[in-house]
Write an enzyme that holds these catalytic residues in place. Structure first.
Site, mmCIF file in Angstrom:
data_model
loop_
_atom_site.group_PDB
_atom_site.id
_atom_site.type_symbol
_atom_site.label_atom_id
_atom_site.label_comp_id
_atom_site.label_asym_id
_atom_site.label_seq_id
_atom_site.Cartn_x
_atom_site.Cartn_y
_atom_site.Cartn_z
ATOM 1 N N ARG A 76 -1.375 11.551 -8.624
ATOM 2 C CA ARG A 76 -1.411 12.990 -8.384
ATOM 3 C C ARG A 76 -0.724 13.688 -9.556
ATOM 4 N NH1 ARG A 76 1.807 14.606 -5.071
ATOM 5 N NH2 ARG A 76 2.846 12.766 -4.251
ATOM 6 N N TYR A 218 -9.009 10.878 -9.214
ATOM 7 C CA TYR A 218 -8.078 9.918 -8.622
ATOM 8 C C TYR A 218 -7.400 10.430 -7.355
ATOM 9 C CZ TYR A 218 -4.946 5.930 -8.622
ATOM 10 O OH TYR A 218 -4.310 4.764 -8.292
ATOM 11 N N LYS A 227 -4.131 14.801 0.887
ATOM 12 C CA LYS A 227 -2.990 15.667 0.591
ATOM 13 C C LYS A 227 -3.399 17.143 0.622
ATOM 14 C CE LYS A 227 -0.361 12.122 -0.090
ATOM 15 N NZ LYS A 227 0.657 11.783 0.912
ATOM 16 N N HIS A 247 4.241 14.989 6.546
ATOM 17 C CA HIS A 247 4.053 13.808 5.704
ATOM 18 C C HIS A 247 4.790 12.649 6.380
ATOM 19 C CE1 HIS A 247 4.530 12.098 1.309
ATOM 20 N NE2 HIS A 247 3.507 11.564 1.930
ATOM 21 N N SER A 269 7.063 10.077 -1.259
ATOM 22 C CA SER A 269 6.048 9.123 -1.716
ATOM 23 C C SER A 269 6.697 7.840 -2.217
ATOM 24 C CB SER A 269 5.259 9.734 -2.872
ATOM 25 O OG SER A 269 4.696 10.938 -2.451
ATOM 26 N N CYS A 271 8.210 5.328 -0.742
ATOM 27 C CA CYS A 271 9.482 4.858 -0.176
ATOM 28 C C CYS A 271 9.232 3.798 0.877
ATOM 29 C CB CYS A 271 10.220 6.009 0.498
ATOM 30 S SG CYS A 271 11.163 7.002 -0.630
ATOM 31 N N ASP A 294 0.810 7.765 6.816
ATOM 32 C CA ASP A 294 1.121 8.784 5.797
ATOM 33 C C ASP A 294 1.230 10.205 6.348
ATOM 34 O OD1 ASP A 294 1.655 9.411 3.062
ATOM 35 O OD2 ASP A 294 -0.392 10.123 2.808
ATOM 36 N N ARG A 387 -3.815 1.267 -6.371
ATOM 37 C CA ARG A 387 -3.970 1.494 -4.927
ATOM 38 C C ARG A 387 -5.019 0.588 -4.304
ATOM 39 N NH1 ARG A 387 -0.869 5.937 -2.512
ATOM 40 N NH2 ARG A 387 0.233 6.805 -4.281
HETATM 41 C C1 OXD Z 1 1.753 10.069 -1.778
HETATM 42 C C2 OXD Z 1 0.676 9.234 -1.266
HETATM 43 O O1 OXD Z 1 1.838 10.291 -3.001
HETATM 44 O O2 OXD Z 1 0.655 9.003 -0.046
HETATM 45 O O3 OXD Z 1 2.574 10.541 -0.978
HETATM 46 O O4 OXD Z 1 -0.193 8.812 -2.039
HETATM 47 MN MN MN Z 2 2.077 10.165 1.054
#
Ligand code: OXD
Ligand code: MN
Length: 607
Positions: A76, A218, A227, A247, A269, A271, A294, A387
């Protein structure tokens, strides 16, 4: 404009919108996606034929593909993510505000002719079980078959969605182009198409609830249901309609007696949300099942319970670090029917990444398409943000109720981040307001999920929504406080957790992964008014024996446990000054109740 298949809807506004974009983008033709397996297979075969994708060894990874992105298009891009609200104050201090009129002019210029030589795909998708009263419909138009295939894993796509939409239902319009038109006779030649960084725009129009994305193919830049819709546009819908778009992972926790609690958790993100959502408890008799990894959409039901659905249908997980130790259930989820992006390829047509838990079986082709000799070649074989896009149905521990349109009743919220110091392993908020204070101060070390020059530093990421809340964050805090005032609400209990605490010499104090079930047990007990706790200046913390350490006594000594569960007063004093700095950004939009929580914490720490 040429229709490549029959228009499957009588929704006049939708058809007019598609035609209007087609006349601007000038694709070769328009194709309406039906969401069938046959369509998915056909698109995948076409991408393999045109060398955009590699089909993996069917014996090792049935029905799976590998893609390599352009090296500039790997995550992102927050610097190119824009919130085009009527005024800057509406977007607040945490967003890249841009004037909507100006932006639309610039972007229309970019979209003009941008799909030449390509097909425009129309993807009707539902975020949430089709027809659920918590779900929402979006329509994405895109010139990327990679996006279509990923959307068909990550969301519910096709005819069934159009049936719910009917002739005049509401949808969120989402426009996407890779921003690379093809001249007559030109092809991508197997190269991932995208536009240069300064032409990439991931734009959100919160007032009109539109999403315009240009130039990136992407992840969260291009799969607009995730998102952009399910967090960013949903954040304003939730504010206006009195619900929550967060989130958060959603997990189902069952104790040895068969009693169930549902826990959601907001973590920045990368974690380990996916790991937590699928963890295999090391505590005998306990069970964790996955509802989502997520995003959680939550609405009150008539009895006052907050009910959560997972708006997604798949996992867009970070591959590096995922192993049979860290997350066996994710490994099984991506063992078939998966799209991999930017991982390494083995000689026998399988995938490999750093942290997969075993040495590469030989030479590799790295994520840039070059030969890679483990131990000799420089850099990483897989990109750190590589990913897998895997189907939730393939997750061995998907909860049976994960698609229940009513959602699951939430008992507890967890907040956490990667915090090497100060924050204890777990503590419980003293009240809803105090819990909102904790959520509003979440911080974490920056990782590779986003392009940033701050990797390794701690950044404040309130409710893990910093990149996703598209309105003034001060008002978002207020929305959280309002949720707590709903008459008759049976509110979830709120906890802060930190799996990432280190000693001064850099050793992790807590083993994490499956052993996090030991912390979940305490959370479970506290939800029932049980669980031993000390009331401290920061909240209720487990007593030193309240967390079950049977089997890990050697790994986590009494001294470690003490370090994990004491209030580091000096550290917290530094934390207070960082929180003050963070809160100062919100000026008079910071709710008084949160300032009061900060003052109370300061007073308690001074005692
Ligand atoms: C993020 C994802 O960046 O879930 O939070 O990809
Ligand atoms: Mn996420």
């Amino acid at each position: 404009m040429k229709n490549l298949n029959a228009v499957p809807t009588k929704h006049a506004k939708l058809v007019a919108w598609v035609n209007e974009w087609a006349s601007l983008c000038k694709p070769e033709g328009i194709y309406w996606c039906d969401g069938t397996q046959a369509e998915y297979d056909r698109l995948c075969n076409e991408m393999v034929e045109s060398k955009l994708a590699i089909r993996l060894n069917a014996k090792k990874r049935p029905n799976s593909l590998l893609f390599r992105s352009d090296p500039s298009d790997v995550a992102r891009v927050e610097a190119r993510t824009f919130i085009a609200a009527a005024n800057k104050d509406a977007a607040g201090p945490t967003n890249n505000w841009i004037d909507p009129v100006e932006l639309k002019k610039t972007m229309r210029g970019l979209y003009d002719g941008c799909m030449q030589g390509r097909t425009m795909y129309v993807i009707p998708f539902s975020m949430g079980p089709v027809g659920s009263n918590i779900a929402k419909i979006g329509i994405e138009i895109t010139d990327s078959p990679y996006v279509v295939a990923n959307m068909e894993i990550m969301t519910r796509v096709g005819t069934k969605v159009l049936a719910v939409l009917g002739d005049n239902g509401e949808f969120v319009p989402c426009v996407h182009s890779v921003g690379k038109p093809l001249a007559p006779g030109e092809s991508d030649n197997g190269i991932w198409p995208c536009a240069p960084m300064d032409k990439k725009y991931i734009a959100h129009f919160p007032e009109t609830r539109e999403i315009w994305s240009f130039g990136s193919g992407y992840g969260g830049n291009a799969l607009l249901g995730k998102k952009c819709l399910a967090l960013r546009i949903a954040s304003v819908q939730a504010r206006d309609e009195g619900w929550m778009a967060e989130h958060m992972l959603i997990l189902k926790l069952t104790n040895p007696k068969g009693k169930v609690k549902y826990v959601t958790g907001a973590f920045p993100s990368a974690c380990g949300k996916t790991n937590l959502a699928m963890l295999i408890p090391t505590l005998p008799g306990w069970k964790v099942e996955t509802v989502g990894d997520d995003i959680a959409w939550m609405k009150f039901d008539e009895e006052g319970h907050l009910r959560a659905i997972n708006p997604e249908a798949g996992f867009f997980g970070v591959a590096p670090g995922t192993s049979m130790k860290s997350n066996p259930n994710a490994m099984v989820s991506c063992s078939r029917d998966t799209i991999f992006t930017n991982v390494a390829l083995t000689e026998d047509g399988d995938v490999w990444w750093e942290g997969i838990g075993y040495d590469a079986p030989g030479k590799l082709i790295d994520w840039k398409g070059n030969e890679y000799i483990p131990g000799k070649s420089e850099g990483k074989a897989a990109h750190p943000n590589a990913r897998f896009t895997a189907r939730a149905h393939n997750c061995p521990v998907i909860a049976k109720e994960w698609e229940d349109p009513k959602g699951v009743p939430v008992d507890a919220f967890l907040f956490g981040g990667r915090r090497p110091s100060t924050l204890p392993l777990v503590y419980q908020s003293m009240s809803w307001e105090h819990g909102v204070f904790i959520g509003s101060t979440v911080g974490s070390e920056v990782t590779a999920a986003v392009i940033s020059d701050q990797i390794g530093q701690v950044r404040r990421d309130p409710f893990a929504m910093l990149p996703f809340c598209v309105y003034n964050m001060g008002d978002y805090f207020k929305h959280w406080l309002e949720i707590g005032k709903k008459p008759g609400a049976k509110l979830p209990k709120i906890f802060c957790v930190n799996w990432f605490r280190k000693t001064a010499d850099g050793r992790f104090l807590w083993p994490g992964f499956g052993d996090n079930s030991r912390v979940l047990q305490w959370v479970f007990e506290r939800c029932d008014g049980e669980g031993q706790a000390n009331e401290t200046a920061i909240g209720a913390m487990p007593t030193e024996t309240a967390i079950d350490r049977k089997g890990i006594e050697d790994e986590v000594s009494d001294a470690d446990m003490k370090a994990l569960l004491t209030v580091d007063v000096d550290g917290w004093k530094k934390e207070l000054s960082m929180i003050k700095e963070h809160y100062a950004k919100f000026g008079d939009r910071l709710p008084a109740a949160l300032k009061a929580e900060l003052d109370k914490l300061e007073a308690r720490l001074a005692k």
